[in-house]
Design an enzyme around this catalytic site. Structure first.
Site, PDB file in Angstrom:
ATOM      1  N   ASN A  44      44.311 -52.490 -58.596  1.00  0.00           N
ATOM      2  CA  ASN A  44      44.444 -53.941 -58.579  1.00  0.00           C
ATOM      3  C   ASN A  44      45.673 -54.319 -57.767  1.00  0.00           C
ATOM      4  OD1 ASN A  44      45.881 -52.833 -60.913  1.00  0.00           O
ATOM      5  ND2 ASN A  44      46.233 -54.918 -61.602  1.00  0.00           N
ATOM      6  N   ILE A  45      45.557 -55.420 -57.048  1.00  0.00           N
ATOM      7  CA  ILE A  45      46.614 -55.901 -56.159  1.00  0.00           C
ATOM      8  C   ILE A  45      46.837 -57.369 -56.493  1.00  0.00           C
ATOM      9  CG2 ILE A  45      47.342 -56.220 -53.765  1.00  0.00           C
ATOM     10  CD1 ILE A  45      45.173 -54.035 -53.073  1.00  0.00           C
ATOM     11  N   CYS A  55      40.898 -57.091 -57.803  1.00  0.00           N
ATOM     12  CA  CYS A  55      40.754 -56.072 -58.832  1.00  0.00           C
ATOM     13  C   CYS A  55      40.506 -54.689 -58.221  1.00  0.00           C
ATOM     14  CB  CYS A  55      39.606 -56.437 -59.761  1.00  0.00           C
ATOM     15  SG  CYS A  55      39.829 -57.993 -60.630  1.00  0.00           S
ATOM     16  N   GLU A  57      38.251 -52.365 -58.894  1.00  0.00           N
ATOM     17  CA  GLU A  57      36.879 -52.003 -58.561  1.00  0.00           C
ATOM     18  C   GLU A  57      36.416 -52.672 -57.277  1.00  0.00           C
ATOM     19  OE1 GLU A  57      38.294 -53.280 -61.353  1.00  0.00           O
ATOM     20  OE2 GLU A  57      36.706 -53.920 -62.705  1.00  0.00           O
ATOM     21  N   CYS A  89      35.812 -57.654 -64.843  1.00  0.00           N
ATOM     22  CA  CYS A  89      35.705 -59.113 -64.904  1.00  0.00           C
ATOM     23  C   CYS A  89      34.380 -59.562 -64.283  1.00  0.00           C
ATOM     24  CB  CYS A  89      36.893 -59.760 -64.184  1.00  0.00           C
ATOM     25  SG  CYS A  89      36.827 -59.644 -62.376  1.00  0.00           S
ATOM     26  N   CYS A  92      34.031 -59.015 -60.445  1.00  0.00           N
ATOM     27  CA  CYS A  92      33.743 -57.617 -60.100  1.00  0.00           C
ATOM     28  C   CYS A  92      32.297 -57.260 -60.419  1.00  0.00           C
ATOM     29  CB  CYS A  92      34.699 -56.680 -60.823  1.00  0.00           C
ATOM     30  SG  CYS A  92      36.375 -56.762 -60.167  1.00  0.00           S
TER      31      CYS A  92
END
Length: 139
Positions: A44-45, A55, A57, A89, A92
């Site tokens: 995650n960034i 996220c 993924e 989430c 994603c």
């Protein structure tokens, strides 16, 4: 977990420290493998404007897309610095439905190695698809 899934788990776990999460301190990492055996990872960034956060993924999936989408995604594993398997989430889940087959396996894990298995279809039933766009455009 089988040997390949264990490899994905250890790789993702190693990448947890690479997450850029200076605001929430909530680290998430992921690893996916294609049917051709290629592995892509993501973390995650975060961004100070939280809506611009990406996220783990989606980072892994977008890395695979950027590399030319060779093969199909066979499995996606997600790990969080959580006490129970982490759940993706909604954003994603929608991205997964765009790039992964409904029967593709998604493994949700925690930092202790506990895990749950789902398919994309189980995570996002009745998802928005290209067909929805085509149906709307044809009216």
């Amino acid at each position: 977990m089988n040997e390949l899934e264990e490899k994905l788990f250890l790789l993702a776990k190693d990448h947890l420290a690479d997450a850029y999460s200076p605001y929430s301190h909530f680290h998430v990492a992921s690893a996916l493998v294609t049917d051709a055996g290629e592995i892509f990872t993501g973390v995650n960034i975060e961004n100070s404007s939280f809506g611009l956060t990406n996220c783990a993924e989606r980072t892994a999936i977008f890395s695979w897309v950027n590399a030319g989408r060779t093969g199909k995604i066979k499995c996606l594993l997600i790990i969080g610095n959580t006490d129970r398997p982490i759940s993706p989430c909604g954003a994603c889940r929608q991205v997964m439905s765009e790039f992964m087959a409904p029967e593709t396996e998604v493994i949700l894990t925690d930092s202790q190695g506990d895990y749950e298995r789902f398919t994309v279809e189980q995570l996002i039933p009745y998802h928005f698809t290209e067909k929805d766009i085509q149906d709307g455009a044809n009216k």
